[in-house]
Write a protein that holds these residues in place. Sequence first.
Motif, PDB file in Angstrom:
ATOM      1  N   ILE A 240     -59.363  26.138 -88.434  1.00 19.23           N
ATOM      2  CA  ILE A 240     -59.838  26.522 -87.104  1.00 19.23           C
ATOM      3  C   ILE A 240     -58.860  27.527 -86.514  1.00 19.23           C
ATOM      4  O   ILE A 240     -57.657  27.273 -86.479  1.00 19.23           O
ATOM      5  CB  ILE A 240     -59.919  25.289 -86.163  1.00 19.23           C
ATOM      6  N   CYS A 287     -58.126  18.588 -85.064  1.00 22.05           N
ATOM      7  CA  CYS A 287     -58.533  19.550 -84.036  1.00 22.05           C
ATOM      8  C   CYS A 287     -59.140  18.811 -82.855  1.00 22.05           C
ATOM      9  O   CYS A 287     -59.913  17.869 -83.027  1.00 22.05           O
ATOM     10  CB  CYS A 287     -59.552  20.527 -84.617  1.00 22.05           C
ATOM     11  N   VAL A 288     -58.826  19.262 -81.665  1.00 24.74           N
ATOM     12  CA  VAL A 288     -59.351  18.665 -80.445  1.00 24.74           C
ATOM     13  C   VAL A 288     -60.876  18.810 -80.378  1.00 24.74           C
ATOM     14  O   VAL A 288     -61.550  18.021 -79.719  1.00 24.74           O
ATOM     15  CB  VAL A 288     -58.674  19.311 -79.208  1.00 24.74           C
ATOM     16  N   TYR A 376     -54.277  22.718 -81.171  1.00 23.34           N
ATOM     17  CA  TYR A 376     -54.254  23.838 -80.216  1.00 23.34           C
ATOM     18  C   TYR A 376     -53.040  23.791 -79.293  1.00 23.34           C
ATOM     19  O   TYR A 376     -52.744  24.782 -78.634  1.00 23.34           O
ATOM     20  CB  TYR A 376     -55.552  23.884 -79.397  1.00 23.34           C
TER      21      TYR A 376
END
Length: 520
Positions: A240, A287-288, A376
């Motif tokens: 990502i 990943c969020v 992130y």
Amino acid sequence: MTERARLSAPHAVVTGVVALAAALAAGHVVAAFVGRSASPYLAVGSAVVELTPAWLEDWAVRTFGTADKVVLLGGMAVVLLLLAVVAGVLSRRGPGPGTALIGGLGVLGGVAVFTRADVGQLALLAPLASLVAGIGTFRFLHARALRETTENPDNPENIGGRPAPGRRRFLLGAGGVAAGAGVLGLGGQLLGVSRDAASSRAAVPPLRPVRPAPPVPPDADFAKLGTPTFLTPNTDFYRIDTALVVPQVRADGWTLRLHGMVERELELSYDDVRARRLVERTITLCCVSNEVGGPLISTANFIGVDLGELLREAGVRPGAEQLFSTSADGWTCGTPLAVVLDRDRGALLALGMNGEPLPLEHGFPARLVVPGLYGYVSATKWVTDLEVTTWEARRAYWFERDWAREAPVKTQSRIDRPVAFGTLLAGRVVAAGIAWAQHTGIAKVEARLDSGPWREAELSTVVTDDAWRMWQIALDVPRPGNHRLTCRATDRSGYTQTPLRSPVLPDGATGWHEITFTTT
Ligand SMILES: Nc1nc2c(c(=O)[nH]1)N[C@H]1C(S)=C(S)[C@@H](COP(=O)(O)O)O[C@H]1N2
Ligand SMILES: [Mo]
């Protein structure tokens, strides 16, 4: 008085489209020399990515997954093609409108390149080349088409009729430019690739950690039952990022600057970092944007230097709160300094992944990895700059786009078997999946069939609290029909996953993963 000559529709369309092709090819080939992301097409795409609001980006990731970039570039191609057709058709009486439209697109490309963080001033040569090639081609073909129309007044609207000398000249011109654009574009692509970071990566000597990660015991996963393998092969590791093309950063030219609220600024080359004490740590990254039950989670052995140690060497000044990191392509990330400095945390400036230098798409030559934080807010790839600062002074990329400032990973679990909506034989069914609570550790996973009682699953052998654990449980499913399976994890702090569903925005999804399946 004669009526003013008018291009046939096919002439007009071909003129517009070939001019566009010439513009794109010229920009691409110049970008091969001044930096790939100077290619106006890619730069406009990147600008679109950056201007995309959080909800739309969230929707795009949910709808297209990792193909979102392809969808964006494809969509842009369609829009450009339509604009080229419009430019041609508007110019049947004179080249003015098409020239203006193509010029406008060129300027747009120029602005997009100008605002890129990862290219120098020379990069503007690429959109300039596009502009000149686009307008030049347009006017050149337009003139030829017009001459043909006047030389062949009987048949001005029909390109399929009797060939006139003028038509041959137009077709030769258009064909020549199109072929030239193809060769140029391809040449630009090959040139760009040969200067790529791949050769630099291949030349990196083996990264030998002083302290290797502990070996992975054979019962660390239940891959035979359908869970992922404990370590994710690099080629399967989820990816990502906001980069439309993988940033090409060579190790030889790379430096990392550490500055801001520190006693001593540091500037490290790749060899400087490689010569330090390398350690290897097993870390699960997630990943969020991962939905409950989603795939955006993977585990690797990362090789690098301790990030906290590096900061202590520079001497963090009082009052600092944030480690603000920037990538070669201008993406930024804010990590709580306290987490990075925590001696027990194991935050890394990583150079390697599963025994190899980082793959280009995972951040070669260097990236950050911090156990227990969503990517992130912690995992800057292609990192080039570390600034020790306050929350007030600097706002990171996703924080500016409505995501939370701090985002520790939420305790979660996922069912991998049975497969959702699958059909299997009634009787003994072995369910299996994963659970994670990085840096806290998983204590327990429970599963529930239909509205039955929660039952405790068997867990895989612990490797580290910074990585996921697998679970499995044998269920008795005597009744043919539709069934529901739910799982929930409890971490070592004693927290059990809440059933309350919350969306991924602003700081990660909550809720139990639940699937339905059928037995016959
Ligand atoms: N330079 C850069 N680094 C980045 C990102 C990015 O967009 N650009 N995305 C982050 C996000 S949101 C995640 S989840 C992780 C994913 O790392 P991976 O692609 O290696 O799995 O990288 C992080 N690092
Ligand atoms: Mo992410």
